[in-house]
Write a protein that holds these residues in place. Sequence first.
Motif: not given
Length: 507
Positions: A489-505
């Motif tokens: 990944i190139k320096k400065g690449t804008k990342l997106k907001e992280v969302k929860q992928l796997f809720p706990r049970y």
Amino acid sequence: MKELYITTPIYYVNDIPHIGHAYTSIISDTIARFFKLYNYDVKFLTGTDEHGLKVEKAARKNNSNPQEYVDMISKNFLNLSEILNLSNDDFIRTTELRHKESVKFFWEKLVKNNQVYLDKYEGWYSIKDETFYQEKELMKKNGSFETIDGEKVEWVKEESYFFKLSRWQNKLLELYETNENFILPKSRKNEVVSFVKNGLKDLSISRTSFSWGIKVPDTDNHVIYVWIDALANYITSLDYPNINKHGLSMWKNSIHIIGKDILKFHAVYWPALLMGANLDPPKQIFAHGWWTNEGKKISKSLGNTIDPLEIVKKFGLDQIRYFLLREITLGQDGDFSEKALISRINADLSNNLGNLIQRTLKLNDKYFENKFPFDLSDNQKFKVLEYGYKLLDEVESNMRLFQVNKALENIWNFISKLNQYIDKTEPWKLFKENKDETAIVLSEIIESIRLLGIILQPFMPDSSSKILDTLNINKKHRGFDSFNKHNIIKKGTKLKEVKQLFPRYNV
Ligand code: ME8
């Protein structure tokens, strides 16, 4: 371009799908997707097995005519393949015209090649398995015979066409000997070899006591034995008998993924029938183990079948795919329970993978405005990444032997290493002392998450695509040819907001 033709069994439409069907389809899909990412030309086939006495009886029990009944149940399997996000290229039904024509031609070829004769069959038959049994293969219980799985058998006495299977004993033994990995796992291969060494009887390949099947050409009252009909689906989908050069080379690279229950049909009868019709045997057969439900055999009569649609709805598709692929060791049986499923989801998916992504990207957002923080491309000495770039080779060698659970183990070892690396470097403290060093640590982990996103695609297509989207990875750069330093990944690449992928049970 390398080719791969991968098939599931075609499932009987006497009843709705259950977890065992989902399992075989998910393994096959994972392997198909894996090799597609290597740019193989992959064809992946699944479908439904719609003829035979068992299906006819089920239709009768439901007061339907067989065609209406199979149309209805086949839709459930088609629906299942969509819910499971299968990447199949074809869905075959044995009641389709293309298949009936293919089977007739196959039959006529066997006749032309002097592989078939008319005689009488007298012996035991299990409708549940659609299988003829010799008495020595059965057990006596309360005065009547049953199969080792406790299924009823009935005495059949009728005129039948036979396939000269007994002639193929030596050829089959030669096939197993010269192709070391023809049957996997090895333990199952040994079973097949000793079965064939014990001697083969000619195989009854037509029935006259019912009519729901493909008619034997030039007869009034014979229908083709449902297993001949079913096995031929694998070549129908390649346009047999008009199988062209591409079809033939696909066939040379064919792999049948099946459950251990139907190994004899695939590893003994099918290669012999193919050779009898001047075709090559498939390249490979992989017979996986069996699922039980909380330690008990899954059966309708025990009322403990597991509906794949229901559990996918309850826990999510990728969670189920992960659990099924991870829980069974190659060739062994596995036990399904919600408790085991939840503990895998919580430990492996929420805690290990999910948490790794969440905490890394949150820290990166806090310290580096959610941009990839460092130019790693000239870096000669990676800490965790060096191992990451080697991961694909390890995973590949396991996948080639269908050791899907081991491949996942390799990946999760890497995830654990990454979590340990964060715990050890403590970027939340490091940042106060050394901003550059923190940028390097987070960059290595985010680049590792890119590798995870790529390598997890065959196993968990939906979640991995979300991971790659979060990192802003172009769709063109998600194949295994991007799994290397050159695509860092190139320096400065804008990342997106992280969302929860796997809720706990909660357990
Ligand atoms: O045999 N655990 O169809 P079928 C794991 N139509 N896998 C299981 C399972 C379990 N408890 N139960 C079923 C037929 N399976 C024929 C096949 S192919 C030319 C014709 C899976 O509906 C496993 O793959 O009985 C098994 O081989 C297959 O479903 C049997 O499906």
